[in-house]
Design an enzyme around this catalytic site. Structure first.
Site, PDB file in Angstrom:
ATOM      1  N   LEU A   1       1.031  -1.086  -0.296  1.00  0.00           N
ATOM      2  CA  LEU A   1       0.187  -0.002   0.024  1.00  0.00           C
ATOM      3  C   LEU A   1       1.057   1.162  -0.161  1.00  0.00           C
ATOM      4  O   LEU A   1       1.769   1.138   0.744  1.00  0.00           O
ATOM      5  CB  LEU A   1      -1.080  -0.086   1.430  1.00  0.00           C
ATOM      6  CG  LEU A   1      -1.852  -0.988   1.154  1.00  0.00           C
ATOM      7  CD1 LEU A   1      -2.957  -0.874   2.565  1.00  0.00           C
ATOM      8  CD2 LEU A   1      -3.586  -0.732  -0.194  1.00  0.00           C
ATOM      9  N   CYS A   2       0.197   2.552  -0.560  1.00  0.00           N
ATOM     10  CA  CYS A   2       1.259   3.934  -0.528  1.00  0.00           C
ATOM     11  C   CYS A   2       1.725   4.064   0.803  1.00  0.00           C
ATOM     12  O   CYS A   2       2.637   4.323   0.646  1.00  0.00           O
ATOM     13  CB  CYS A   2       0.394   4.822  -1.630  1.00  0.00           C
ATOM     14  SG  CYS A   2       1.190   6.276  -1.775  1.00  0.00           S
ATOM     15  N   ALA A   3       1.072   4.444   1.449  1.00  0.00           N
ATOM     16  CA  ALA A   3       1.225   4.940   2.352  1.00  0.00           C
ATOM     17  C   ALA A   3       2.027   4.810   3.335  1.00  0.00           C
ATOM     18  O   ALA A   3       2.415   4.949   4.427  1.00  0.00           O
ATOM     19  CB  ALA A   3      -0.222   5.801   3.135  1.00  0.00           C
TER      20      ALA A   3
ATOM     21  N   ARG B   1       5.567   4.398   1.875  1.00  0.00           N
ATOM     22  CA  ARG B   1       6.297   5.372   2.249  1.00  0.00           C
ATOM     23  C   ARG B   1       6.955   6.025   3.446  1.00  0.00           C
ATOM     24  O   ARG B   1       7.397   6.650   3.261  1.00  0.00           O
ATOM     25  CB  ARG B   1       5.349   6.892   1.755  1.00  0.00           C
ATOM     26  CG  ARG B   1       5.157   6.929  -0.089  1.00  0.00           C
ATOM     27  CD  ARG B   1       4.335   8.328  -0.372  1.00  0.00           C
ATOM     28  NE  ARG B   1       3.786   8.303  -1.847  1.00  0.00           N
ATOM     29  CZ  ARG B   1       4.006   9.057  -2.377  1.00  0.00           C
ATOM     30  NH1 ARG B   1       4.753  10.104  -2.490  1.00  0.00           N
ATOM     31  NH2 ARG B   1       4.128   8.335  -4.130  1.00  0.00           N
TER      32      ARG B   1
END
Length: 81
Positions: A7-9, A12
């Site tokens: 997943l992105c968040a 990151r």
């Protein structure tokens, strides 16, 4: 061994903190404010006297009106949710 976070968040947040999602707290895309901003690379660089900048996407569901912590300059893109 810990699996990656696709997943992105969470991904990151792992890059910014150097920790797995289970340790930095951002387990999904909807809760970016769970990241402990005191433990990020950008804070360490900023505190060491480096100028820091972020241009583009920060974390999903981060309000673009909120300054991303520990960046001297930024221009945030509205995240696509």
């Amino acid at each position: 061994m810990c699996p990656g976070t696709p997943l992105c968040a969470p991904s990151r947040a792992s890059i910014m903190s150097g920790r797995y999602a289970r340790h930095h707290g951002v387990l999904d895309t909807r809760h970016p404010y769970r990241l402990d901003q005191h433990t990020t690379v950008q804070r360490q660089l900023h505190d060491a006297g480096y100028r820091t900048g972020l241009f583009g996407k920060y974390l999903d569901y981060w309000h673009t009106g909120d300054n991303p912590p520990h960046f001297d300059e930024w221009l945030l893109q509205e995240p696509v949710s």
